[in-house]
Design an enzyme around this catalytic site. Structure first.
Site, PDB file in Angstrom:
ATOM      1  N   LYS A  15     -12.196  -0.067  -0.855  1.00  0.00           N
ATOM      2  CA  LYS A  15     -11.366   0.620  -1.680  1.00  0.00           C
ATOM      3  C   LYS A  15     -12.066   1.011  -3.090  1.00  0.00           C
ATOM      4  O   LYS A  15     -12.847   1.595  -3.416  1.00  0.00           O
ATOM      5  CB  LYS A  15      -9.955   0.148  -1.510  1.00  0.00           C
ATOM      6  CG  LYS A  15      -9.522   0.298  -0.249  1.00  0.00           C
ATOM      7  CD  LYS A  15      -8.079  -0.433  -0.201  1.00  0.00           C
ATOM      8  CE  LYS A  15      -7.347  -0.641   1.201  1.00  0.00           C
ATOM      9  NZ  LYS A  15      -7.327   0.636   2.103  1.00  0.00           N
ATOM     10  N   HIS A  19      -5.453  -3.993  -2.045  1.00  0.00           N
ATOM     11  CA  HIS A  19      -5.408  -2.552  -3.209  1.00  0.00           C
ATOM     12  C   HIS A  19      -5.436  -3.016  -4.610  1.00  0.00           C
ATOM     13  O   HIS A  19      -5.222  -2.506  -5.559  1.00  0.00           O
ATOM     14  CB  HIS A  19      -4.102  -1.987  -2.948  1.00  0.00           C
ATOM     15  CG  HIS A  19      -4.165  -0.919  -1.773  1.00  0.00           C
ATOM     16  ND1 HIS A  19      -4.729   0.371  -1.930  1.00  0.00           N
ATOM     17  CD2 HIS A  19      -3.761  -1.172  -0.384  1.00  0.00           C
ATOM     18  CE1 HIS A  19      -4.539   0.948  -0.646  1.00  0.00           C
ATOM     19  NE2 HIS A  19      -4.107   0.159   0.242  1.00  0.00           N
ATOM     20  N   SER A  52       0.668  -1.235  -0.104  1.00  0.00           N
ATOM     21  CA  SER A  52       0.029   0.056   0.038  1.00  0.00           C
ATOM     22  C   SER A  52       0.938   1.349   0.134  1.00  0.00           C
ATOM     23  O   SER A  52       0.322   2.409  -0.487  1.00  0.00           O
ATOM     24  CB  SER A  52      -1.036   0.068   1.234  1.00  0.00           C
ATOM     25  OG  SER A  52      -0.255  -0.244   2.441  1.00  0.00           O
TER      26      SER A  52
HETATM   27  C1  PLP Z   1      -3.039  -3.463   2.135  1.00  0.00           C
HETATM   28  C2  PLP Z   1      -4.152  -3.375   3.078  1.00  0.00           C
HETATM   29  N1  PLP Z   1      -4.697  -4.316   3.605  1.00  0.00           N
HETATM   30  C3  PLP Z   1      -5.811  -4.277   4.150  1.00  0.00           C
HETATM   31  C4  PLP Z   1      -6.326  -2.921   4.666  1.00  0.00           C
HETATM   32  C5  PLP Z   1      -7.447  -2.616   5.370  1.00  0.00           C
HETATM   33  O1  PLP Z   1      -8.591  -2.554   4.485  1.00  0.00           O
HETATM   34  P1  PLP Z   1      -9.812  -1.705   5.075  1.00  0.00           P
HETATM   35  O2  PLP Z   1      -9.701  -0.410   4.736  1.00  0.00           O
HETATM   36  O3  PLP Z   1     -11.129  -2.341   4.070  1.00  0.00           O
HETATM   37  O4  PLP Z   1     -10.090  -1.971   6.437  1.00  0.00           O
HETATM   38  C6  PLP Z   1      -5.695  -1.755   4.034  1.00  0.00           C
HETATM   39  C7  PLP Z   1      -6.151  -0.375   3.992  1.00  0.00           C
HETATM   40  O5  PLP Z   1      -5.628   0.478   4.680  1.00  0.00           O
HETATM   41  C8  PLP Z   1      -4.390  -1.824   3.232  1.00  0.00           C
HETATM   42  O6  PLP Z   1      -3.799  -1.079   2.559  1.00  0.00           O
END
Ligand code: PLP
Length: 393
Positions: free
Chosen positions: A241, A210, A182
């Protein structure tokens, strides 16, 4: 009068300010769109994860409104007591078909999907082998599981193999990576990691937060993108997202999903999604498969913007996705870059330690399908102007 037992928090905050790590929340004035208002200023928005513009897509909005009219605003219970609605079941069936797996379970967020899953399937007798840049929700899941944690160098499948081969016998092993990282926007080396997992008998898990809606056919994710169907035991995706609403899910075989419904603590102990969210997610799946031009636009915009930043001479790291970091170095410079861009009408959030390494503070840009080329061209001009001011190019 008793002294404030939370006074130490004020000292911690002061320390954050001294290190240029204290950030105020920017407040979105209207809809989460490519061009919108934050803190009262009209900006090109390069900070949302709304990759496809689905947060405001008419079909999702209509589905959410209709579900609210029909079923009300809340589910009223956790899934395992009285909070499973036919809509929840439908979304899980639709996701399972979409992801080409036996079954899916939806969680309240991607975070709880990761943390709830890792902590449910591992025990203190097990070992997790995790990429050093994996998301915080994976790290927290690992800690909650009390399994031993072995971290391998970023994207280094051979490094992971060496670690696994040096482990004592016994216990289960979970090899885990992000599909798209991310903060840098690069991809986990899934084919090589799947080989390692198969060779060493590890459970293979990928967090595709992502990649959901971004990579693979119709946004099926990096498992589809890399052609490793059937080789990843636990796939996590997010609905928060590119899908434009909220939630996370785990896709895998029937036993995995049944087990999580009995043991994953966020599933057991936190209320399920309201009908509006679930209905919007179902509508998003319809959009992904019937409007493929949206994902094409995302990639056209991504190529345009990345090429522009590259031509200007910014250090944009190894990104292969719509996430493109502009590395500034220390946190003060990253904050200055972000603040100056904001003043010029471009919102690109600064990201600093501990989210990224101390000397890799950055402004993270995320291009979406709904940016116009004019939006992106304007943003590039402002990056050039501010980048020169700060001697970054
Ligand atoms: C790589 C990754 N995994 C999981 C998440 C968590 O997702 P969510 O925003 O749906 O809780 C994020 C979000 O920030 C992320 O970037």
């Amino acid at each position: 009068m008793r002294s404030d037992p939370l006074a130490f928090l004020g000292e911690e905050l002061e320390s954050l300010r001294r290190q240029s790590l204290y950030r105020r929340l920017r407040v979105l004035g209207g809809e989460q769109k490519a061009h919108t208002t934050f803190d009262g200023r009209s900006v090109v928005n390069l900070s949302s994860n709304n990759y496809l513009g689905l947060t405001t897509h008419p079909r999702l909005r209509a589905a959410a409104l209709a579900a609210t009219e029909k079923f009300g605003v809340g589910s009223g219970s956790v899934r395992t007591i009285a909070g499973t609605m036919e809509l929840h079941m439908e979304l899980e069936r639709r996701l399972a078909t979409f992801k080409n797996v036996e079954a899916v379970v939806v969680f309240q967020s991607g975070f709880t999907a990761n943390a709830g899953t890792v902590s449910a399937i591992l025990t203190k007798d097990d070992i997790v082998i995790s990429d050093e840049l994996n998301h915080a929700s994976i790290i927290d899941g690992c800690r909650l599981s009390r399994a031993a944690i072995k971290v391998f160098p970023h994207k280094d499948a051979d490094g992971a193999r060496r670690i696994i081969k040096s482990l004592p016998a016994g216990g289960r092993r979970l090899l885990i990576t992000d599909g798209v990282f991310s903060m840098d926007g690069d991809l986990g080396p899934l084919p090589a990691l799947c080989e390692v997992a198969e060779e060493t008998g590890c459970i293979m898990m990928v967090d595709d937060a992502h990649a959901s809606g971004v990579f693979g056919a119709d946004g099926r994710g990096t498992i589809d993108h890399h052609g490793v169907h059937g080789r990843v035991d636990v796939q996590v995706g997010t609905l928060s997202k590119a899908i434009g609403a909220l939630g996370g899910y785990v896709a895998g075989n029937r036993n995995l999903i049944d087990f999580l419904q009995h043991r994953a603590r966020p599933f057991l102990f936190s209320t399920s999604h309201p009908p509006s969210v679930t209905a919007a997610c179902i509508a998003a799946l319809d959009v992904l498969t019937s409007e493929p031009e949206i994902i094409e636009r995302l990639w056209t915009n991504t190529r345009f913007f990345k090429a522009g930043l590259g031509r200007l001479g910014f250090d944009t790291g190894p990104s292969e996705s719509p996430i493109t970091p502009v590395i500034a170095g220390d946190s003060a410079t990253a904050n200055a870059l972000s603040d100056r861009l904001f003043a010029e009408g471009v919102f690109a959030q600064a990201i600093a330690f501990p989210t990224v390494a101390k000397d890799r503070a950055r402004v993270r840009t995320i291009v979406t399908a709904t940016h116009t080329l004019e939006d992106l061209q304007y943003a590039l001009e402002m990056f050039e102007k501010v980048g020169r001011e700060l001697n970054l190019v």
